[in-house]
Design an enzyme around this catalytic site. Structure first.
Site, PDB file in Angstrom:
ATOM      1  N   CYS A   8     -58.354  24.021  97.850  1.00  0.00           N
ATOM      2  CA  CYS A   8     -59.334  25.068  98.147  1.00  0.00           C
ATOM      3  C   CYS A   8     -58.996  25.818  99.427  1.00  0.00           C
ATOM      4  O   CYS A   8     -58.558  25.212 100.408  1.00  0.00           O
ATOM      5  CB  CYS A   8     -60.729  24.467  98.262  1.00  0.00           C
ATOM      6  SG  CYS A   8     -61.293  23.785  96.699  1.00  0.00           S
TER       7      CYS A   8
ATOM      8  N   CYS B 224     -60.541  27.840  94.145  1.00  0.00           N
ATOM      9  CA  CYS B 224     -61.800  27.558  94.829  1.00  0.00           C
ATOM     10  C   CYS B 224     -61.766  28.055  96.261  1.00  0.00           C
ATOM     11  O   CYS B 224     -60.700  28.144  96.865  1.00  0.00           O
ATOM     12  CB  CYS B 224     -62.101  26.063  94.767  1.00  0.00           C
ATOM     13  SG  CYS B 224     -60.688  25.011  95.149  1.00  0.00           S
TER      14      CYS B 224
END
Ligand code: APR
Length: 260
Positions: A85, A166
Site C-alpha cells: 500500500c 491500495c
C-alpha cells in the site's frame, strides 16, 4: 506430471527441443529463486516449482493464439503476493525510466518488481496445439493475435496487481507523446478499471516531460482518464521534467520525496 514431462520429456520429438524446454524451465526457476533470495517474501521450499507448474499449465499444449488471460488464474492464486500500500507504481510508455527509478529508490515498486513480473520481464514463450514443449522463437507478436500467451500473461498479472492497489497510487506517464493515456494500453484497458475506493484512496499522475513537450496535465487523454476513474478516488497530476527524475535516480542521497 505435465511439468516433468516438459523438462525431461522422454516422449517428446527430439533432443534439441527437449533441451530447449529444459532451458526455459531452468530460466524460470532460477529467476524465481534469485528473486526470492533478494526479497524477504514468505515462500516455501517448492514455491518456484509451483510457479513453473502453474505457469506452464497455462499455455503448454495450446494453440499460441488461443491462450486467454484466465489461463493464468491458477498462477495468480499460487503466488498471491501481498499488496504494498502507498508504494505501487504503474506506468505506460515510460518503461525505461520507471525501472531505473525503482532500481535506485526503494520507495515505489512496479509489477516488474514483484515475483511474477520480475521472472517474465523480457521473456517470450509459447507452445503448440498438442505439444509438450515451450518455444521462445516463432511465437506470435504482441498484436498478431490477441490471445497469445505473452500478452494474456501481462493482462492477467496486471489485472491482479491493479486489483490489489491500495492507498495512494502513482502512475508515470509520458509527456512527450500525443496521448499519454492510450486507450488500448494495459494501463487504460485493464488496470484503471480495477482501481477502486475505499481500499485505494488516490491516483497521482507523474507526467514525465522534456521541455518543449506535446502533452501537459490538461491533455485530452488525461481528461479521459479522470472521466473513467472511480469518481470517489482523489486525482492529482504533476508535470515533472525528466532531468529532475534522472538527477534523483543518480543521487543516492536524494530521498524519494525530493524526486517530484
Ligand atoms: N507490440 C509489442 N509490445 C507491446 C505492444 C505492441 N504493440 N504494446 C505493448 N507492448 C509491450 C511492450 O513490452 C511494452 O514495453 O507492453 C509493454 C508496455 O506497453 P506500454 O504501452 O508502454 O504500457 P502499458 O500497455 O500501459 O503497460 C504497462 O501494464 O504491465 C502493467 O503495471 C504495468 O502499469 C504497467 C502497464
Amino acid at each position: 506430471g505435465v511439468c516433468l514431462g516438459i523438462a525431461f520429456g522422454h516422449r517428446s520429438s527430439g533432443p534439441k527441443n527437449d533441451r530447449f524446454a529444459g532451458n526455459f524451465k531452468t530460466v524460470i526457476i532460477s529467476k524465481c529463486k534469485a528473486y526470492l533470495g533478494l526479497n524477504e517474501e514468505q515462500s516455501s521450499e517448492n514455491t518456484c516449482e509451483k510457479v513453473w507448474d502453474a505457469f506452464s499449465g497455462a499455455y503448454v499444449g495450446r494453440d499460441p493464439c488461443d491462450v486467454p488471460m484466465e489461463a493464468y488464474d491458477s498462477l495468480i492464486h499460487a503466488v498471491n503476493p501481498k499488496a504494498a500500500c502507498n508504494r505501487m507504481l504503474f506506468w505506460s510508455q515510460t518503461k525505461d525510466i520507471v525501472h531505473q527509478f525503482t532500481e535506485a529508490k526503494k520507495c515505489l515498486l512496479t509489477l516488474e518488481d514483484t515475483l511474477l513480473g520480475f521472472i517474465m520481464d523480457n521473456l517470450t514463450w509459447c507452445s503448440k496445439n498438442g505439444s509438450k514443449e515451450t518455444f521462445s522463437t516463432g511465437c506470435p507478436g504482441w498484436s498478431e493475435c490477441e490471445k497469445n500467451p505473452v500478452r494474456s500473461f501481462w493482462n492477467r498479472v496486471s489485472a491482479a496487481f491493479a486489483e490489489s492497489a491500495c492507498g495512494e497510487v502513482t502512475v508515470m506517464l509520458n509527456g512527450s507523446v500525443d496521448t499519454p493515456f492510450r486507450a488500448n494500453s494495459i494501463f487504460a484497458s485493464i488496470e484503471v478499471k480495477k482501481f477502486s475506493s475505499p481500499k485505494m484512496r488516490a491516483l497521482n499522475v507523474i507526467l514525465v516531460t522534456r521541455g518543449n513537450d506535446t502533452a501537459n496535465c490538461e491533455n485530452d487523454s488525461l481528461q479521459n482518464l479522470q472521466a473513467v476513474l472511480d469518481p470517489t478516488l482523489k486525482y492529482t497530476c504533476t508535470e515533472v521534467h525528466r532531468s529532475k527524475i534522472m538527477d534523483c535516480i543518480s543521487d543516492p542521497d536524494k530521498p524519494c520525496g525530493a524526486c517530484w
